[in-house]
Design a protein around this motif. Structure first.
Motif, PDB file in Angstrom:
ATOM      1  N   LYS A   1      -8.560 -17.716 -20.453  1.00 16.11           N
ATOM      2  CA  LYS A   1      -7.860 -16.840 -19.420  1.00 16.11           C
ATOM      3  C   LYS A   1      -9.104 -16.026 -18.902  1.00 16.11           C
ATOM      4  CE  LYS A   1      -4.372 -13.058 -18.712  1.00 16.11           C
ATOM      5  NZ  LYS A   1      -3.486 -12.348 -19.120  1.00 16.11           N
ATOM      6  N   LEU A   2      -9.982 -15.422 -19.485  1.00 16.74           N
ATOM      7  CA  LEU A   2     -11.093 -14.660 -18.931  1.00 16.74           C
ATOM      8  C   LEU A   2     -12.012 -15.664 -18.186  1.00 16.74           C
ATOM      9  CD1 LEU A   2     -12.636 -11.955 -18.579  1.00 16.74           C
ATOM     10  CD2 LEU A   2     -13.757 -12.359 -20.734  1.00 16.74           C
ATOM     11  N   ALA A   3     -12.124 -16.798 -18.783  1.00 17.85           N
ATOM     12  CA  ALA A   3     -13.172 -17.858 -18.160  1.00 17.85           C
ATOM     13  C   ALA A   3     -12.725 -18.244 -16.611  1.00 17.85           C
ATOM     14  CB  ALA A   3     -13.304 -19.060 -18.891  1.00 17.85           C
ATOM     15  N   GLU A   4     -11.373 -18.044 -16.424  1.00 14.43           N
ATOM     16  CA  GLU A   4     -10.901 -18.460 -15.129  1.00 14.43           C
ATOM     17  C   GLU A   4     -11.402 -17.406 -14.169  1.00 14.43           C
ATOM     18  OE1 GLU A   4      -6.487 -18.215 -15.461  1.00 14.43           O
ATOM     19  OE2 GLU A   4      -6.339 -19.845 -16.727  1.00 14.43           O
ATOM     20  N   GLN A   5     -11.787 -16.137 -14.365  1.00 14.86           N
ATOM     21  CA  GLN A   5     -12.406 -15.352 -13.431  1.00 14.86           C
ATOM     22  C   GLN A   5     -13.849 -15.315 -13.493  1.00 14.86           C
ATOM     23  OE1 GLN A   5     -11.129 -11.408 -14.602  1.00 14.86           O
ATOM     24  NE2 GLN A   5      -9.378 -12.295 -15.517  1.00 14.86           N
ATOM     25  N   GLY A   6     -14.559 -16.209 -14.206  1.00 19.06           N
ATOM     26  CA  GLY A   6     -16.059 -16.422 -14.174  1.00 19.06           C
ATOM     27  C   GLY A   6     -16.683 -17.298 -13.493  1.00 19.06           C
ATOM     28  N   ASN A   7     -17.776 -16.865 -13.044  1.00 21.15           N
ATOM     29  CA  ASN A   7     -18.768 -17.675 -12.166  1.00 21.15           C
ATOM     30  C   ASN A   7     -19.367 -19.023 -13.037  1.00 21.15           C
ATOM     31  OD1 ASN A   7     -20.661 -18.904 -10.521  1.00 21.15           O
ATOM     32  ND2 ASN A   7     -21.578 -17.157  -9.875  1.00 21.15           N
ATOM     33  N   PRO A   8     -18.820 -20.255 -12.671  1.00 15.03           N
ATOM     34  CA  PRO A   8     -19.482 -21.321 -13.234  1.00 15.03           C
ATOM     35  C   PRO A   8     -20.960 -21.693 -13.329  1.00 15.03           C
ATOM     36  CG  PRO A   8     -18.160 -22.147 -11.596  1.00 15.03           C
ATOM     37  CD  PRO A   8     -18.059 -20.668 -11.501  1.00 15.03           C
ATOM     38  N   THR A   9     -21.582 -20.973 -12.236  1.00 11.65           N
ATOM     39  CA  THR A   9     -23.097 -21.307 -12.072  1.00 11.65           C
ATOM     40  C   THR A   9     -23.979 -20.390 -12.556  1.00 11.65           C
ATOM     41  OG1 THR A   9     -22.984 -20.462 -10.027  1.00 11.65           O
ATOM     42  CG2 THR A   9     -22.418 -22.577 -10.064  1.00 11.65           C
TER      43      THR A   9
ATOM     44  N   ALA B   1     -19.593 -10.095 -15.859  1.00  9.58           N
ATOM     45  CA  ALA B   1     -20.725 -10.613 -16.735  1.00  9.58           C
ATOM     46  C   ALA B   1     -19.820 -11.353 -17.791  1.00  9.58           C
ATOM     47  CB  ALA B   1     -21.876  -9.771 -17.216  1.00  9.58           C
ATOM     48  N   ARG B   2     -19.015 -10.614 -18.844  1.00  4.47           N
ATOM     49  CA  ARG B   2     -18.355 -11.118 -19.533  1.00  4.47           C
ATOM     50  C   ARG B   2     -17.175 -12.419 -19.096  1.00  4.47           C
ATOM     51  NH1 ARG B   2     -17.750  -5.320 -20.993  1.00  4.47           N
ATOM     52  NH2 ARG B   2     -18.555  -5.001 -22.969  1.00  4.47           N
ATOM     53  N   ALA B   3     -16.826 -12.265 -18.065  1.00  2.44           N
ATOM     54  CA  ALA B   3     -16.282 -13.237 -17.526  1.00  2.44           C
ATOM     55  C   ALA B   3     -17.001 -14.524 -17.431  1.00  2.44           C
ATOM     56  CB  ALA B   3     -15.395 -13.253 -16.146  1.00  2.44           C
ATOM     57  N   ASP B   4     -18.214 -14.347 -16.853  1.00  2.23           N
ATOM     58  CA  ASP B   4     -19.211 -15.436 -16.649  1.00  2.23           C
ATOM     59  C   ASP B   4     -19.703 -16.159 -17.853  1.00  2.23           C
ATOM     60  OD1 ASP B   4     -19.108 -14.898 -13.704  1.00  2.23           O
ATOM     61  OD2 ASP B   4     -20.826 -13.631 -13.881  1.00  2.23           O
ATOM     62  N   ILE B   5     -19.787 -15.182 -18.838  1.00  2.00           N
ATOM     63  CA  ILE B   5     -20.025 -15.744 -20.221  1.00  2.00           C
ATOM     64  C   ILE B   5     -19.068 -16.695 -20.845  1.00  2.00           C
ATOM     65  CG2 ILE B   5     -20.648 -15.154 -22.681  1.00  2.00           C
ATOM     66  CD1 ILE B   5     -22.237 -12.607 -21.436  1.00  2.00           C
ATOM     67  N   ALA B   6     -17.547 -16.069 -20.498  1.00  4.23           N
ATOM     68  CA  ALA B   6     -16.721 -16.655 -21.282  1.00  4.23           C
ATOM     69  C   ALA B   6     -16.748 -18.100 -20.659  1.00  4.23           C
ATOM     70  CB  ALA B   6     -15.349 -16.012 -21.130  1.00  4.23           C
ATOM     71  N   ARG B   7     -16.906 -18.247 -19.414  1.00  3.87           N
ATOM     72  CA  ARG B   7     -16.903 -19.406 -18.449  1.00  3.87           C
ATOM     73  C   ARG B   7     -17.921 -20.555 -19.150  1.00  3.87           C
ATOM     74  NH1 ARG B   7     -14.581 -21.794 -13.981  1.00  3.87           N
ATOM     75  NH2 ARG B   7     -15.374 -23.850 -13.788  1.00  3.87           N
ATOM     76  N   ALA B   8     -19.116 -19.839 -19.179  1.00  2.73           N
ATOM     77  CA  ALA B   8     -20.257 -20.781 -19.614  1.00  2.73           C
ATOM     78  C   ALA B   8     -19.948 -21.247 -21.316  1.00  2.73           C
ATOM     79  CB  ALA B   8     -21.633 -19.872 -19.766  1.00  2.73           C
ATOM     80  N   PHE B   9     -19.491 -20.673 -22.024  1.00  2.00           N
ATOM     81  CA  PHE B   9     -19.119 -20.887 -23.267  1.00  2.00           C
ATOM     82  C   PHE B   9     -18.213 -22.087 -23.324  1.00  2.00           C
ATOM     83  CE2 PHE B   9     -16.069 -21.117 -26.802  1.00  2.00           C
ATOM     84  CZ  PHE B   9     -16.796 -21.037 -27.950  1.00  2.00           C
ATOM     85  N   GLU B  10     -17.015 -21.747 -22.664  1.00  2.00           N
ATOM     86  CA  GLU B  10     -15.941 -22.862 -22.335  1.00  2.00           C
ATOM     87  C   GLU B  10     -16.253 -24.190 -21.859  1.00  2.00           C
ATOM     88  OE1 GLU B  10     -11.262 -22.672 -21.231  1.00  2.00           O
ATOM     89  OE2 GLU B  10     -12.956 -22.461 -19.561  1.00  2.00           O
ATOM     90  N   ASP B  11     -17.192 -23.966 -20.807  1.00  2.00           N
ATOM     91  CA  ASP B  11     -17.659 -25.342 -20.057  1.00  2.00           C
ATOM     92  C   ASP B  11     -18.571 -26.007 -21.148  1.00  2.00           C
ATOM     93  OD1 ASP B  11     -16.425 -24.916 -17.717  1.00  2.00           O
ATOM     94  OD2 ASP B  11     -18.106 -23.780 -16.688  1.00  2.00           O
ATOM     95  N   ALA B  12     -19.258 -25.211 -21.836  1.00  2.00           N
ATOM     96  CA  ALA B  12     -20.200 -25.915 -22.809  1.00  2.00           C
ATOM     97  C   ALA B  12     -19.504 -26.522 -24.090  1.00  2.00           C
ATOM     98  CB  ALA B  12     -21.262 -24.963 -23.494  1.00  2.00           C
ATOM     99  N   THR B  13     -18.479 -25.966 -24.597  1.00  2.00           N
ATOM    100  CA  THR B  13     -17.654 -26.599 -25.726  1.00  2.00           C
ATOM    101  C   THR B  13     -17.080 -27.843 -25.119  1.00  2.00           C
ATOM    102  OG1 THR B  13     -17.309 -24.290 -26.501  1.00  2.00           O
ATOM    103  CG2 THR B  13     -15.733 -26.136 -27.208  1.00  2.00           C
ATOM    104  N   ILE B  14     -16.473 -27.714 -23.740  1.00  2.00           N
ATOM    105  CA  ILE B  14     -15.617 -28.824 -23.197  1.00  2.00           C
ATOM    106  C   ILE B  14     -16.609 -29.873 -22.899  1.00  2.00           C
ATOM    107  CG2 ILE B  14     -14.092 -29.428 -21.158  1.00  2.00           C
ATOM    108  CD1 ILE B  14     -12.859 -26.636 -21.266  1.00  2.00           C
ATOM    109  N   ASP B  15     -17.449 -29.685 -22.108  1.00  2.00           N
ATOM    110  CA  ASP B  15     -18.605 -30.676 -22.033  1.00  2.00           C
ATOM    111  C   ASP B  15     -18.852 -31.479 -23.220  1.00  2.00           C
ATOM    112  OD1 ASP B  15     -18.472 -30.218 -19.395  1.00  2.00           O
ATOM    113  OD2 ASP B  15     -20.427 -29.357 -19.068  1.00  2.00           O
ATOM    114  N   THR B  16     -19.147 -30.786 -24.221  1.00  2.00           N
ATOM    115  CA  THR B  16     -19.738 -31.363 -25.568  1.00  2.00           C
ATOM    116  C   THR B  16     -18.473 -32.273 -26.194  1.00  2.00           C
ATOM    117  OG1 THR B  16     -21.047 -29.422 -26.367  1.00  2.00           O
ATOM    118  CG2 THR B  16     -20.423 -30.676 -28.122  1.00  2.00           C
TER     119      THR B  16
END
Length: 343
Positions: A185-193, A235-250
């Motif tokens: 949910k938090l990752a939805e607000q994150g900047n993916p870049t 920043a927390r949202a951006d970190i959540a997005r980066a973590f989720e993206d990394a997990t999903i890509d893996t």
């Protein structure tokens, strides 16, 4: 054959009735999330006690929902493992007690086999053979499935499961329990870049997973931002997005490899993390162009539930399997130890 399914492996009480001719007749699920949230995670003793309180009333509820009596039940299936031993014992003892009273066969089944075959409850179930990604709080595994009980483990996590890494990341970010959905949910607000986290073990051959390093990278990033005084809500949202993206890509990369390695064109994704919307979108995008069809259980059957236990139990009971008088509760039970029904 009408089979009563009982699931009590962790923090959800699940009960269902499955008919081998007419499919799922009724199901009920009670979640203990609210009870455990106060402690930030599952408390095994509290989980067991709550299963004791809820299980028998839920069995009566499901019978009433299906408009059946106890005399209409032909067999009982329960989760024998893996899971919390106390919670497993609640389901095992209840199942064996009822089976003895009702004079019907009873069978302990494997929790992850239930998740593996949960998509079989859908209107368009997958045909054998297929590759399955089992991804939950306790397991991350790739399995080649040729039939019921015919499983070849292709790869698994060597440390944290993906769901466990989600939960631990949620704690780092100060999010409430259960952590996985909160991170998403938090990752939805994150900047993916803004951040790009490593995709662990994707730069080497093989199908095993590792998420502990990704978790450490997340913590390091958080600590660096704290030290710089720049750790705010964005920043927390951006970190959540980066973590989720990394997990999903893996997960996506490993699924693609497993399909290429086996030559199969069907992928089953099951377990609690399979409900993640971005994971489903990413897999669909990556695999559709390769003419690979992906199957999921419906939302309420992604997490632990009685329907998947009733289904697996029915298939094995019909084939002649059943317990003797010994109750089974096996906290650690590798899926590779399962065998086809010996009919």
């Amino acid at each position: 054959m009408r089979v009563l399914g009982i699931e009590t492996s962790c923090d959800e009480t699940g009960v269902a009735l499955y008919d081998t001719e007419h499919g799922l007749l009724a199901d009920a699920l009670h979640s203990q999330i609210a009870m455990h949230a106060e402690y930030g995670g599952v408390v095994p003793e509290l989980a067991s006690r709550d299963h004791v309180r809820k299980l028998l009333p839920m069995i009566e509820q499901v019978l009433k929902q299906a408009e059946l009596s106890r005399a209409d039940i032909d067999g009982i299936a329960y989760t024998a493992g893996p899971g919390l031993v106390g919670a497993l014992m609640v389901g095992a003892s209840t199942a064996h007690g009822l089976a003895k009273a009702w004079k019907i066969p009873v069978l302990g089944v494997h929790h992850m086999e239930g998740h593996l075959l949960a998509p079989m409850l859908e209107d368009e179930p997958p045909e054998y053979p297929f590759v399955a990604l089992l991804v939950s709080g306790g397991h991350t595994q790739l399995v080649e499935v040729k039939g019921l009980g015919q499983y070849k483990l292709l790869g698994e996590s060597v440390d944290d499961a993906a769901g466990e890494a989600f939960d631990k990341t949620a704690k780092m970010l100060g999010l409430p329990y259960p952590g996985g959905p909160q991170v998403a949910k938090l990752a939805e607000q994150g900047n993916p870049t803004r951040f790009r986290f490593p995709r662990p073990m994707t730069d080497r051959p093989g199908l095993d997973f590792s998420f502990s390093g990704l978790k450490t990278h997340t913590l390091t990033t958080l600590n660096q931002l704290k030290a710089a005084g720049t750790l705010d809500d964005q920043a927390r949202a951006d970190i959540a997005r980066a973590f989720e993206d990394a997990t999903i890509d893996t997960l996506t990369i490993k699924c693609r490899r497993a399909l290429e390695q086996t030559g199969l064109k069907r992928l089953v994704v099951a377990g609690g993390v399979s409900a993640n919307v971005r994971l489903r979108e990413r897999l669909c995008e990556a695999l559709a162009k390769r003419n690979i069809k992906t199957y999921y259980p419906r939302g309420r059957f992604c997490t632990d539930n009685g329907a998947m236990i009733a289904y697996v139990g029915a298939q094995r009971l019909v084939a002649g399997e059943h317990d003797d008088s010994t109750m089974r509760a096996t906290p650690r039970w590798p899926i590779k130890d399962l065998v086809p029904p010996q009919s």
